[in-house]
Structure formats: structure tokens, C-alpha cells
Design a protein around this motif. Structure first.
Motif, mmCIF file in Angstrom:
data_model
loop_
_atom_site.group_PDB
_atom_site.id
_atom_site.type_symbol
_atom_site.label_atom_id
_atom_site.label_comp_id
_atom_site.label_asym_id
_atom_site.label_seq_id
_atom_site.Cartn_x
_atom_site.Cartn_y
_atom_site.Cartn_z
ATOM 1 N N SER A 151 0.974 -1.122 -0.129
ATOM 2 C CA SER A 151 0.161 -0.009 -0.012
ATOM 3 C C SER A 151 0.946 1.375 0.095
ATOM 4 O O SER A 151 2.011 1.300 0.257
ATOM 5 C CB SER A 151 -0.756 -0.096 1.106
ATOM 6 O OG SER A 151 -1.420 1.477 1.155
ATOM 7 N N GLU A 152 0.548 2.330 -0.575
ATOM 8 C CA GLU A 152 1.121 3.425 -0.518
ATOM 9 C C GLU A 152 1.102 4.059 0.867
ATOM 10 O O GLU A 152 2.288 4.983 1.022
ATOM 11 C CB GLU A 152 0.610 4.474 -1.619
ATOM 12 C CG GLU A 152 0.670 4.267 -3.119
ATOM 13 C CD GLU A 152 0.251 5.269 -4.145
ATOM 14 O OE1 GLU A 152 -0.274 6.407 -3.463
ATOM 15 O OE2 GLU A 152 0.510 4.889 -5.199
ATOM 16 N N SER A 153 0.059 4.026 1.714
ATOM 17 C CA SER A 153 0.038 4.568 3.071
ATOM 18 C C SER A 153 -0.251 3.216 3.878
ATOM 19 O O SER A 153 -1.270 2.924 4.490
ATOM 20 C CB SER A 153 -0.953 5.554 3.027
ATOM 21 O OG SER A 153 -0.859 6.590 2.192
ATOM 22 N N PRO A 154 0.698 2.400 4.126
ATOM 23 C CA PRO A 154 0.557 1.117 4.960
ATOM 24 C C PRO A 154 0.186 1.592 6.422
ATOM 25 O O PRO A 154 0.439 2.367 7.242
ATOM 26 C CB PRO A 154 1.874 0.504 4.791
ATOM 27 C CG PRO A 154 2.941 1.514 4.610
ATOM 28 C CD PRO A 154 2.225 2.430 3.851
ATOM 29 N N THR A 155 -0.639 0.473 6.991
ATOM 30 C CA THR A 155 -1.196 0.691 8.276
ATOM 31 C C THR A 155 -0.959 -0.845 8.771
ATOM 32 O O THR A 155 -0.563 -1.658 8.463
ATOM 33 C CB THR A 155 -2.402 1.028 8.529
ATOM 34 O OG1 THR A 155 -3.456 0.118 7.903
ATOM 35 C CG2 THR A 155 -2.820 2.160 7.751
ATOM 36 N N THR A 156 -1.299 -1.222 9.961
ATOM 37 C CA THR A 156 -1.665 -2.340 10.635
ATOM 38 C C THR A 156 -2.670 -3.274 9.906
ATOM 39 O O THR A 156 -2.658 -4.366 10.479
ATOM 40 C CB THR A 156 -1.799 -2.379 12.107
ATOM 41 O OG1 THR A 156 -3.063 -1.755 12.252
ATOM 42 C CG2 THR A 156 -0.793 -1.913 12.685
ATOM 43 N N GLU A 157 -3.361 -2.719 8.976
ATOM 44 C CA GLU A 157 -4.694 -3.407 8.558
ATOM 45 C C GLU A 157 -4.516 -3.790 7.145
ATOM 46 O O GLU A 157 -5.185 -4.774 6.728
ATOM 47 C CB GLU A 157 -5.826 -2.717 8.716
ATOM 48 C CG GLU A 157 -6.205 -2.179 10.335
ATOM 49 C CD GLU A 157 -6.511 -3.541 11.025
ATOM 50 O OE1 GLU A 157 -7.377 -4.197 10.539
ATOM 51 O OE2 GLU A 157 -6.002 -3.452 12.140
ATOM 52 N N ASP A 158 -3.588 -3.217 6.208
ATOM 53 C CA ASP A 158 -3.739 -3.448 4.882
ATOM 54 C C ASP A 158 -2.841 -4.642 4.456
ATOM 55 O O ASP A 158 -2.038 -5.214 5.307
ATOM 56 C CB ASP A 158 -3.148 -2.000 4.018
ATOM 57 C CG ASP A 158 -1.770 -1.791 4.286
ATOM 58 O OD1 ASP A 158 -0.983 -2.338 3.461
ATOM 59 O OD2 ASP A 158 -1.393 -1.412 5.514
ATOM 60 N N MET A 159 -2.837 -4.980 3.127
ATOM 61 C CA MET A 159 -2.479 -6.263 2.552
ATOM 62 C C MET A 159 -0.919 -5.738 1.992
ATOM 63 O O MET A 159 -0.653 -6.402 0.684
ATOM 64 C CB MET A 159 -3.221 -6.550 1.678
ATOM 65 C CG MET A 159 -3.033 -8.150 1.097
ATOM 66 S SD MET A 159 -3.764 -8.926 -0.159
ATOM 67 C CE MET A 159 -5.429 -9.008 0.515
ATOM 68 N N SER A 160 -0.208 -4.848 2.681
ATOM 69 C CA SER A 160 1.278 -4.919 2.147
ATOM 70 C C SER A 160 2.162 -6.181 2.347
ATOM 71 O O SER A 160 1.875 -6.730 3.614
ATOM 72 C CB SER A 160 1.932 -4.044 2.640
ATOM 73 O OG SER A 160 1.183 -2.566 2.505
ATOM 74 N N ALA A 161 2.959 -6.478 1.571
ATOM 75 C CA ALA A 161 3.650 -7.802 1.553
ATOM 76 C C ALA A 161 4.498 -7.922 2.900
ATOM 77 O O ALA A 161 4.604 -8.645 3.817
ATOM 78 C CB ALA A 161 4.152 -8.031 0.613
ATOM 79 N N VAL A 162 5.184 -6.809 3.198
ATOM 80 C CA VAL A 162 6.249 -6.560 4.464
ATOM 81 C C VAL A 162 5.883 -5.155 5.058
ATOM 82 O O VAL A 162 5.764 -4.289 4.245
ATOM 83 C CB VAL A 162 7.808 -6.906 4.002
ATOM 84 C CG1 VAL A 162 8.736 -6.912 5.049
ATOM 85 C CG2 VAL A 162 7.945 -8.021 3.005
ATOM 86 N N LYS A 163 6.092 -5.107 6.191
ATOM 87 C CA LYS A 163 6.248 -3.882 6.841
ATOM 88 C C LYS A 163 7.251 -3.894 8.090
ATOM 89 O O LYS A 163 7.581 -4.906 8.590
ATOM 90 C CB LYS A 163 4.723 -3.692 7.618
ATOM 91 C CG LYS A 163 3.612 -3.598 6.387
ATOM 92 C CD LYS A 163 2.337 -3.657 7.296
ATOM 93 C CE LYS A 163 1.258 -3.708 6.309
ATOM 94 N NZ LYS A 163 -0.098 -3.886 6.902
#
Length: 318
Positions: free
Chosen positions: A259-271
């Protein structure tokens, strides 16, 4: 020494907090656009050391519900969220660099600020290299290379089609997540093999000796792919031993969604979860009278997690 007190000191005695150097360090970190680990594992500021996040580890989104009509005296069908819950746990990290009293006298009043900034730059660059190396090592350990793909080198690899292999993994991520992967990180060794591969060159129009990033983007299933090539070398030898240098990403290729603005809830591969400011939270200045020196110390918190295993694929090129 500028050691102003503020109310949000998170790590040590407020008397050691150096506001001027903290502002400098946070500005330095904000400008590191070439960081590959930030590219794949963006920071998510949580405000807490531990907590919950959504782990997207199920490849069954877009379930079809045959009948959504609510029967008389009945209820709507329940839609099940395509994720489980896991926990992040940010740990404290720190590095420090010494400034001897004699160095300070040698530099003089005007030269001291330049010397100190130079040392802080070294400290921050070291922090960045360590984060890159350890972050990618953790990702490699968690993401298994796709089977039967990446054998592109030499005579034996000349009949392989690297573009088709990449497209197959792009399509897999799209089908598993419902989101077209838009990002690709290449190790320098992998890129060297790929851009000169005969099957890649055969897709080019005109006479070209090798493929550019723009050429490759146009070949892929997603022609809008953001492609980055990792060129940072790291020295993996122990301190004081002969240097052992290699590329940060080696011969690996990673395809992923974020995601362009990742949070604890979105489906970004790695955070990378962090309590506070991305990269460096604070700089402290510590006095060591016994050894006639002081230290500038950078402090930060983080916990890198694979938060959507279904949104990342890896090829190891050989």
C-alpha cells in the motif's frame, strides 16, 4: 552540547537528549529514497511497542456467495475476512560513535560542528547498511524461492524465458490477493543475467546490446511495475578481518504488492513496525569522563514482519 528537555523522551534520561542532532538525523533518514529495505518494508508508526496486525496468509479472497437474497425472517450471509491476527513486538535498537576531547580541541570551535556532522553521517549510514542487510536476510529466510524458476545463466539457461517466469508469478500474486503487484526489487547479479539473456534481447525492437529498465517494464504483465535495482555492497566480515563484500540482494528478484500508506490492517507484503519516527527516533549525547570522550548515540525501535505472504514472490537466479 544542545540537550534540550522535551516531554516525549522515549529511551533515556531527558538530560542526554540532543534535539539539534535528532532533527538532523530524522532529516537524513527522510531523504534516503534509494533504500531498498524501505522500498519493500515501509515503516508503520504504531505509538506502542506491541500490538496486533492483520496477517494475510490465506489465498481465498473473492469468495462467491451463491445467494445474497435475504430470506423472509432470515439473515444475510456472513463474509469471512481473508486474514488472521498476529502480533508485532518492537525492540529497542541503538548505535553510538565516540568523539574524543582531543579531537574536539584539534577541530576548534568552528571545525567541531563539521566534524560532528561528519561522524553523525557515518553513524547514520552504518545504521542504514545494517538495516538493509538484516532486513533482507530476514525476508530471504521467510520467503522461499519459487520452484523451477531462475535457471537463466549459461548455455543451459538460454532456452528459458525469464519474462514468462516473472509474468507467471505476477499473475499468481494477482490471483491470490486480488491486487496486481506493482513493485519489483532486483539484486545486481540477477539483473546482470536477466538484461543480457537472449530471450529478453529477442523481445527488443531494433538493435540493442542489453535491456533497460524501461524496456523490461514494457515486457511485463504489469507494464507499470516500479523496478528498483539493489547496488549497495555490504561487508559481511567480522570487525578487523579481511573484507568480504557482496551485493545486498545478491541474485534474488522479489515481486510484491504494498500500500502507498501502509497501516496495521492493509495487505502490504512486508512492513516495519516502529513505535515512533521512522528510521531514527532520537539522538542522545552521553559523557564518558573516565576516558575523556563523549558519544553521540542514535536510538530507534522496529519489528520487520512479513505481513502478507500471499503478496510476495521470489526468484533466485542461477
Amino acid at each position: 552540547i544542545n540537550t534540550h528537555t522535551r516531554t516525549s523522551i522515549m529511551y533515556q534520561d531527558a538530560n542526554t537528549f540532543n534535539e539539534t542532532l535528532t532533527i538532523f538525523a530524522q532529516g537524513f533518514m527522510a531523504q534516503r529514497a534509494d533504500s531498498l529495505i524501505d522500498f519493500i518494508a515501509p515503516y508503520v508508526s504504531t505509538g506502542t511497542a506491541s500490538g496486533d496486525y492483520k496477517l494475510f496468509d490465506k489465498n481465498d479472497p473473492f469468495q462467491i456467495y451463491d445467494d445474497t437474497v435475504i430470506p423472509e425472517d432470515g439473515e444475510s450471509q456472513t463474509v469471512h475476512f481473508n486474514a488472521s491476527t498476529d502480533k508485532y513486538d518492537c525492540e529497542p535498537h541503538g548505535l553510538k560513535i565516540p568523539i574524543r576531547d582531543w579531537e574536539r580541541k584539534q577541530a576548534g570551535e568552528k571545525g567541531f560542528a563539521l566534524m560532528r556532522n561528519g561522524k553523525l553521517n557515518t553513524l547514520l549510514s552504518t545504521q542504514l547498511v545494517n538495516r538493509e542487510y538484516k532486513g533482507w536476510a530476514k525476508i530471504r529466510a521467510a520467503v522461499t524461492a519459487a520452484s523451477g524458476k531462475g535457471a537463466w545463466s549459461g548455455t543451459a539457461g538460454a532456452d528459458k524465458d525469464p519474462v514468462d517466469e516473472l509474468d507467471a508469478l505476477i499473475e499468481k500474486i494477482n490471483n491470490d490477493t486480488g491486487s496486481m503487484p506493482e513493485y519489483m526489487a532486483w539484486g545486481l547479479s540477477a539483473w546482470r543475467v536477466f538484461k543480457n539473456h537472449p530471450k529478453v534481447l529477442s523481445r527488443l525492437s531494433g538493435i540493442k546490446a542489453s535491456a533497460t529498465v524501461d524496456d523490461v517494464r514494457g515486457m511485463l504483465l504489469n507494464p507499470n511495475m516500479d523496478i528498483r535495482i539493489g547496488s549497495m555492497p555490504v561487508n559481511t566480515a567480522k570487525l578487523g578481518k579481511a573484507a568480504v563484500k557482496k551485493g545486498i540482494l545478491g541474485a534474488d528478484v522479489f515481486i510484491f504488492h504494498k500500500s502507498e500508506s501502509p497501516t496495521t490492517e492493509d495487505m502490504s507484503a512486508v512492513k516495519t513496525f516502529t513505535i515512533d519516527a521512522p528510521g531514527v527516533a532520537e539522538v542522545h549525547t552521553l559523557r564518558d569522563d573516565l576516558n575523556h570522550r563523549e558519544f553521540d548515540e542514535v536510538l530507534w525501535s522496529e519489528d520487520l514482519r512479513i505481513t502478507a505472504p500471499i503478496a510476495i514472490q521470489r526468484i533466485s537466479v542461477a
